[in-house]
Design a protein around this motif. Structure first.
Motif, short mmCIF file in Angstrom:
data_model
loop_
_atom_site.label_atom_id
_atom_site.label_comp_id
_atom_site.label_asym_id
_atom_site.label_seq_id
_atom_site.Cartn_x
_atom_site.Cartn_y
_atom_site.Cartn_z
N GLU A 96 -30.40 150.07 -35.90
CA GLU A 96 -30.90 149.27 -34.77
C GLU A 96 -32.05 148.36 -35.19
OE1 GLU A 96 -30.49 152.76 -34.44
OE2 GLU A 96 -28.48 152.28 -33.71
N THR A 97 -32.78 148.76 -36.24
CA THR A 97 -33.95 147.94 -36.62
C THR A 97 -33.58 146.83 -37.61
OG1 THR A 97 -34.51 149.60 -38.27
CG2 THR A 97 -35.72 149.69 -36.21
N ASN A 113 -30.71 144.17 -34.95
CA ASN A 113 -31.83 143.44 -34.35
C ASN A 113 -31.85 142.00 -34.87
OD1 ASN A 113 -34.30 142.46 -33.59
ND2 ASN A 113 -35.49 144.06 -34.61
N ASN A 131 -34.08 139.95 -34.72
CA ASN A 131 -35.40 139.60 -35.26
C ASN A 131 -35.79 140.52 -36.42
OD1 ASN A 131 -35.92 137.62 -33.19
ND2 ASN A 131 -36.12 139.34 -31.79
N ALA A 132 -34.77 141.07 -37.07
CA ALA A 132 -35.03 142.09 -38.09
C ALA A 132 -35.72 141.52 -39.33
CB ALA A 132 -33.71 142.72 -38.51
#
Ligand code: URA
Length: 228
Positions: free
Chosen positions: A118-119, A75, A77-78
């Motif tokens: 994914e995060t 991501n 924007n993690a």
């Protein structure tokens, strides 16, 4: 003599005549405006541009031996940014970071913290595999540094995990051994940085797993504090 008669005479004599077109038939250019031409070209988002730059990079000799560049995954924007050392053989083949056995353990470590691949965002200090998985050379790290800095600037993570000794020493610009770097919260340009064991090392030294869990707990406490 009128024009049409003159043209018929000239035509009969085999002389080609070029007739100028009426101004109304000439394609009209749009009226000049103050809008710069660059605005008319679709803008490529900085993240996509960065990915293109990395994919086409020839700044160091690793471009001659790589199969694929490994930009990073997850991501953009993690809150969590994980930075490892360099792609290995599997990563070079697949163009993704941490996909071998060490990668599976890293996925488990994330899961233990309630996170998924994914995060978070996972990348490496350098984006191309060094031959035979040797340590990255100083000039290779320097060539690749601008890419990592741009990733950091775009992601703006809440916490950075330096995965393994080489990543930790490079990011913190020190040659202190890992034992002296783990167990505390460092600061990288105002972002907290925690050093964790490399999963490849943990696969070889399972006895260190308890310490590895302590590192992850420190990271979780640190991000929680920053959110309070
Ligand atoms: N080791 C790393 O440091 N990075 C990878 O992507 C894979 C293995």
């Amino acid at each position: 003599m009128d024009d049409s008669l003159r043209l018929q005479y000239l035509d009969a004599m085999g002389i080609d005549v070029w007739v100028s077109r009426m101004p109304s038939e000439i394609p009209q250019l749009p009226a000049a405006t103050d809008t710069p031409i660059s605005n008319a070209i679709p803008q490529i988002p900085p993240w996509d541009l960065l990915q293109l730059d990395v994919a086409n990079c020839t700044k160091c000799t690793l471009c001659e031996t790589r199969t694929r560049t490994v930009f990073g995954t997850g991501n953009k924007n993690a809150d969590w940014l994980l930075i490892g050392e360099a792609p290995g053989q599997h990563e070079d083949e697949q163009g993704k970071p941490f996909v071998g056995n060490a990668g599976q353990l890293l996925t488990e470590m994330l899961r233990a913290m309630g996170l998924s691949r994914e995060t978070v965002f996972i990348t490496n200090i350098i984006k191309c595999r060094p031959p035979r998985n040797r340590d990255p050379h100083v000039d290779e790290v320097q060539s690749c540094n601008a890419y990592l800095q741009q990733q950091l600037a775009i992601i703006q993570p809440k916490i950075i995990l330096a995965v393994g000794r080489i990543a930790a020493q490079t990011l913190l610009n020190t040659d202190m051994p890992l034992a002296g770097l783990r167990g505390k919260v460092h600061n990288l340009n105002n972002t907290p940085l925690v050093v964790v064991y490399h999963p490849a090392y943990l696969l070889r030294s399972l006895s260190e797993k308890r310490k590895a869990w302590q590192d992850l707990q420190l990271a979780m406490q640190t991000i929680k504090k920053s959110e309070d």
